[in-house]
Design an enzyme around this catalytic site. Sequence first.
Site, PDB file in Angstrom:
ATOM      1  N   ARG A 223       0.512  15.054  12.651  1.00 60.91           N
ATOM      2  CA  ARG A 223       0.986  14.871  11.595  1.00 60.91           C
ATOM      3  C   ARG A 223       1.066  16.105  10.618  1.00 60.91           C
ATOM      4  O   ARG A 223       0.283  16.189   9.367  1.00 60.91           O
ATOM      5  CB  ARG A 223       0.329  13.715  10.715  1.00 60.91           C
ATOM      6  CG  ARG A 223       0.248  12.383  11.356  1.00 60.91           C
ATOM      7  CD  ARG A 223      -0.344  11.338  10.933  1.00 60.91           C
ATOM      8  NE  ARG A 223       0.257  10.484   9.938  1.00 60.91           N
ATOM      9  CZ  ARG A 223       0.046   9.515   9.324  1.00 60.91           C
ATOM     10  NH1 ARG A 223      -1.017   9.074   9.445  1.00 60.91           N
ATOM     11  NH2 ARG A 223       0.724   8.764   8.307  1.00 60.91           N
TER      12      ARG A 223
ATOM     13  N   LYS B 194       0.785  -1.132   0.025  1.00 58.77           N
ATOM     14  CA  LYS B 194      -0.191  -0.069   0.131  1.00 58.77           C
ATOM     15  C   LYS B 194       0.733   1.263   0.072  1.00 58.77           C
ATOM     16  O   LYS B 194       0.692   2.105  -0.715  1.00 58.77           O
ATOM     17  CB  LYS B 194      -0.855   0.065   1.205  1.00 58.77           C
ATOM     18  CG  LYS B 194      -1.492   1.437   1.450  1.00 58.77           C
ATOM     19  CD  LYS B 194      -2.530   1.263   2.852  1.00 58.77           C
ATOM     20  CE  LYS B 194      -1.693   1.740   4.158  1.00 58.77           C
ATOM     21  NZ  LYS B 194      -1.724   3.208   4.037  1.00 58.77           N
ATOM     22  N   ASN B 195       1.740   1.239   0.777  1.00 58.61           N
ATOM     23  CA  ASN B 195       2.625   2.239   0.967  1.00 58.61           C
ATOM     24  C   ASN B 195       3.527   2.490  -0.382  1.00 58.61           C
ATOM     25  O   ASN B 195       4.138   3.797  -0.159  1.00 58.61           O
ATOM     26  CB  ASN B 195       3.461   2.547   2.293  1.00 58.61           C
ATOM     27  CG  ASN B 195       2.429   2.695   3.553  1.00 58.61           C
ATOM     28  OD1 ASN B 195       1.457   3.033   3.271  1.00 58.61           O
ATOM     29  ND2 ASN B 195       2.869   2.553   4.872  1.00 58.61           N
TER      30      ASN B 195
ATOM     31  N   CYS C 257      -5.081  13.463  12.345  1.00 53.10           N
ATOM     32  CA  CYS C 257      -5.851  12.230  12.230  1.00 53.10           C
ATOM     33  C   CYS C 257      -5.508  11.497  13.525  1.00 53.10           C
ATOM     34  O   CYS C 257      -5.166  12.006  14.600  1.00 53.10           O
ATOM     35  CB  CYS C 257      -5.068  11.397  11.221  1.00 53.10           C
ATOM     36  SG  CYS C 257      -3.608  10.861  11.518  1.00 53.10           S
TER      37      CYS C 257
ATOM     38  N   ARG D 299      -9.098  -0.135   4.258  1.00 47.62           N
ATOM     39  CA  ARG D 299      -8.075   1.066   3.653  1.00 47.62           C
ATOM     40  C   ARG D 299      -6.858   0.295   3.143  1.00 47.62           C
ATOM     41  O   ARG D 299      -6.332   0.754   2.177  1.00 47.62           O
ATOM     42  CB  ARG D 299      -8.048   2.208   4.734  1.00 47.62           C
ATOM     43  CG  ARG D 299      -9.027   2.983   4.925  1.00 47.62           C
ATOM     44  CD  ARG D 299      -8.785   4.119   5.634  1.00 47.62           C
ATOM     45  NE  ARG D 299      -7.550   4.957   4.999  1.00 47.62           N
ATOM     46  CZ  ARG D 299      -6.996   6.055   5.532  1.00 47.62           C
ATOM     47  NH1 ARG D 299      -7.726   6.427   6.647  1.00 47.62           N
ATOM     48  NH2 ARG D 299      -6.395   6.542   4.771  1.00 47.62           N
TER      49      ARG D 299
ATOM     50  N   ASP E 236       4.040   0.747  12.084  1.00 48.99           N
ATOM     51  CA  ASP E 236       2.946   0.225  11.307  1.00 48.99           C
ATOM     52  C   ASP E 236       2.675  -1.323  11.843  1.00 48.99           C
ATOM     53  O   ASP E 236       1.606  -1.986  11.524  1.00 48.99           O
ATOM     54  CB  ASP E 236       3.058   0.408  10.060  1.00 48.99           C
ATOM     55  CG  ASP E 236       2.655   1.785   9.346  1.00 48.99           C
ATOM     56  OD1 ASP E 236       2.298   2.395  10.242  1.00 48.99           O
ATOM     57  OD2 ASP E 236       2.842   1.764   8.168  1.00 48.99           O
TER      58      ASP E 236
HETATM   59  C1  UD1 Z   1       3.990   6.989   6.068  1.00 47.70           C
HETATM   60  C2  UD1 Z   1       3.302   5.785   6.168  1.00 47.70           C
HETATM   61  C3  UD1 Z   1       2.644   5.471   7.165  1.00 47.70           C
HETATM   62  C4  UD1 Z   1       3.606   5.165   8.470  1.00 47.70           C
HETATM   63  C5  UD1 Z   1       4.773   6.456   8.393  1.00 47.70           C
HETATM   64  C6  UD1 Z   1       5.865   6.157   9.309  1.00 47.70           C
HETATM   65  C7  UD1 Z   1       2.436   6.193   3.780  1.00 47.70           C
HETATM   66  C8  UD1 Z   1       1.192   6.316   2.854  1.00 47.70           C
HETATM   67  N1  UD1 Z   1       2.325   5.911   5.072  1.00 47.70           N
HETATM   68  O1  UD1 Z   1       3.563   8.069   6.843  1.00 47.70           O
HETATM   69  O2  UD1 Z   1       2.017   3.900   7.158  1.00 47.70           O
HETATM   70  O3  UD1 Z   1       3.178   4.940   9.632  1.00 47.70           O
HETATM   71  O4  UD1 Z   1       5.211   6.643   7.155  1.00 47.70           O
HETATM   72  O5  UD1 Z   1       6.659   4.843   8.907  1.00 47.70           O
HETATM   73  O6  UD1 Z   1       3.642   5.760   3.218  1.00 47.70           O
HETATM   74  N2  UD1 Z   1       6.520  14.781  10.348  1.00 47.70           N
HETATM   75  C9  UD1 Z   1       6.529  16.077  10.692  1.00 47.70           C
HETATM   76  N3  UD1 Z   1       6.458  17.171   9.744  1.00 47.70           N
HETATM   77  C10 UD1 Z   1       6.369  16.571   8.275  1.00 47.70           C
HETATM   78  C11 UD1 Z   1       6.125  15.270   7.944  1.00 47.70           C
HETATM   79  C12 UD1 Z   1       5.976  14.297   9.090  1.00 47.70           C
HETATM   80  O7  UD1 Z   1       6.732  16.446  11.657  1.00 47.70           O
HETATM   81  O8  UD1 Z   1       6.387  17.376   7.507  1.00 47.70           O
HETATM   82  C13 UD1 Z   1       6.310  13.833  11.483  1.00 47.70           C
HETATM   83  C14 UD1 Z   1       5.194  13.136  11.648  1.00 47.70           C
HETATM   84  O9  UD1 Z   1       4.067  13.993  12.277  1.00 47.70           O
HETATM   85  C15 UD1 Z   1       5.274  11.915  12.226  1.00 47.70           C
HETATM   86  C16 UD1 Z   1       6.576  11.618  11.842  1.00 47.70           C
HETATM   87  O10 UD1 Z   1       7.246  12.801  11.062  1.00 47.70           O
HETATM   88  O11 UD1 Z   1       5.493  12.123  13.772  1.00 47.70           O
HETATM   89  C17 UD1 Z   1       6.795  10.378  10.705  1.00 47.70           C
HETATM   90  O12 UD1 Z   1       5.860  10.890   9.730  1.00 47.70           O
HETATM   91  P1  UD1 Z   1       6.153  10.431   8.347  1.00 47.70           P
HETATM   92  O13 UD1 Z   1       7.506   9.671   8.255  1.00 47.70           O
HETATM   93  O14 UD1 Z   1       6.093  11.626   7.325  1.00 47.70           O
HETATM   94  O15 UD1 Z   1       4.871   9.582   7.991  1.00 47.70           O
HETATM   95  P2  UD1 Z   1       3.876   9.552   6.582  1.00 47.70           P
HETATM   96  O16 UD1 Z   1       4.644   9.715   5.309  1.00 47.70           O
HETATM   97  O17 UD1 Z   1       2.803  10.156   6.751  1.00 47.70           O
END
Ligand code: UD1
Length: 422
Positions: free
Chosen positions: A123, A22-23, A118, A400, A308
Amino acid sequence: MAKFVIKKCPPLKGLVKTCGSKNAVLPVLAAAILTDGASTIRDVPSLSDVLTMEKLLESLGVKVNWDKGRDVISISASGKLHSEAAYELVSKMRASFLVMGPLLARLGEVKVPLPGGCAIGTRPVDLHLKGFSALGAHILFEHGFVSAKAKRLKGAKIYLDFPSVGATENIMMAAVMAQGQTILENCAVEPEIVDLSNFLNSAGAEVKGAGTDTIKINGVKELKETDHTIIPDRIEAGTFMVAAAITNGDITITNMLADHLKPVIAKLKEANVSVFETDKGIRVDAGEGKKLKSSDIKTLPYPGFPTDMQAQFMALLTLAEGTSIVTETVFENRFMHVGELKRMGADIKIESRSAVIEGVKMLTGAQVKATDLRAGAALMLAALTAQGATEISDIYHIDRGYCNLDEKLNSLGARIERVEDN
Ligand code: UD1
């Protein structure tokens, strides 16, 4: 709304195959915005998140043809594209924000609704936007939307404060058509980043170093059509591994890359579960009558223990002999499943970012709610072994991100019924 009714089952046995990740598929579909011509994406999992991405891309002018029987998507972004993403679609799924980088690169302007909070935390997207800004985009916030504009992006050196998966992907996609070289430091190293980079390179991009903490991208003028197969879903595979462990079962998983699951396999072994490679796939044998042992886990960016898999592993530890400590460092609020597991008889206390789990002899069936995707999977796993029946509501969260998890577990001997609630 549908719910699952799950009865205690015998130890799971048999062979099960995981779907495409999925990711990995969500960013690859977003990246198709960058390509000219019709690309083919294979091993696409049948998930409602993929359907949301399909609808979003179609609303932007991308042609998507999903052959669900063959798990293949044909995708073409050759026609006229729109630069504004609709709130209704983006608010459904955070990964929708991944269209921002490719639209900015292709059209020179983009407007996307800001993702809200969420269930698992606030996030933010600050790291994505910092990256676009470093590439020369002008960023503006207005009425809940964020827009970015740049005639042509210019390569830059960008250091991510945290190795965010989404930010790494979004900035990579923006940079592939920028003028000159981009160096992305302290970036995420997840296998899904490597898959995206392989897709982009097969379309003519010049991305080097994906899978390490420094990615170098030499901008190219255009990307062509390509043919790409999505990597297997490591979290789905991990979920099956825990399903075998929690039922003292013995299953073999095909289409799984053990290298992507090193920390989960190590922790399963610590918990007294055998995991080994066979010529058919990865065999997980928890041995009937064998006792599960406690184990401590701490979630971290890859190659650490995946956040995850935290909820599913916690379900297992509720039944392990002794005290286990689970520490969540990636998201600030990812313990929603704790309250639900406690309703099933688990002994868990939350202390700040850790959960302290005292193993109990058995769980008992109860009415519980899937609060998010992985929390829902954790409840399904707990229910496989709980005395009596468990009813899980809000299972749309599970649909999902898992393809037919109920049917696949049933093929191994689980007793899960999907009931439409009127
Ligand atoms: C992706 C995965 C999700 C997984 C996560 C961490 C997808 C579609 N989803 O989510 O399943 O749980 O990686 O392995 O691939 N953060 C910030 N600022 C930003 C972006 C992120 O502070 O601009 C923080 C987030 O709040 C969180 C952490 O960084 O605490 C990790 O988030 P991130 O690695 O970005 O996760 P996603 O890409 O949203």
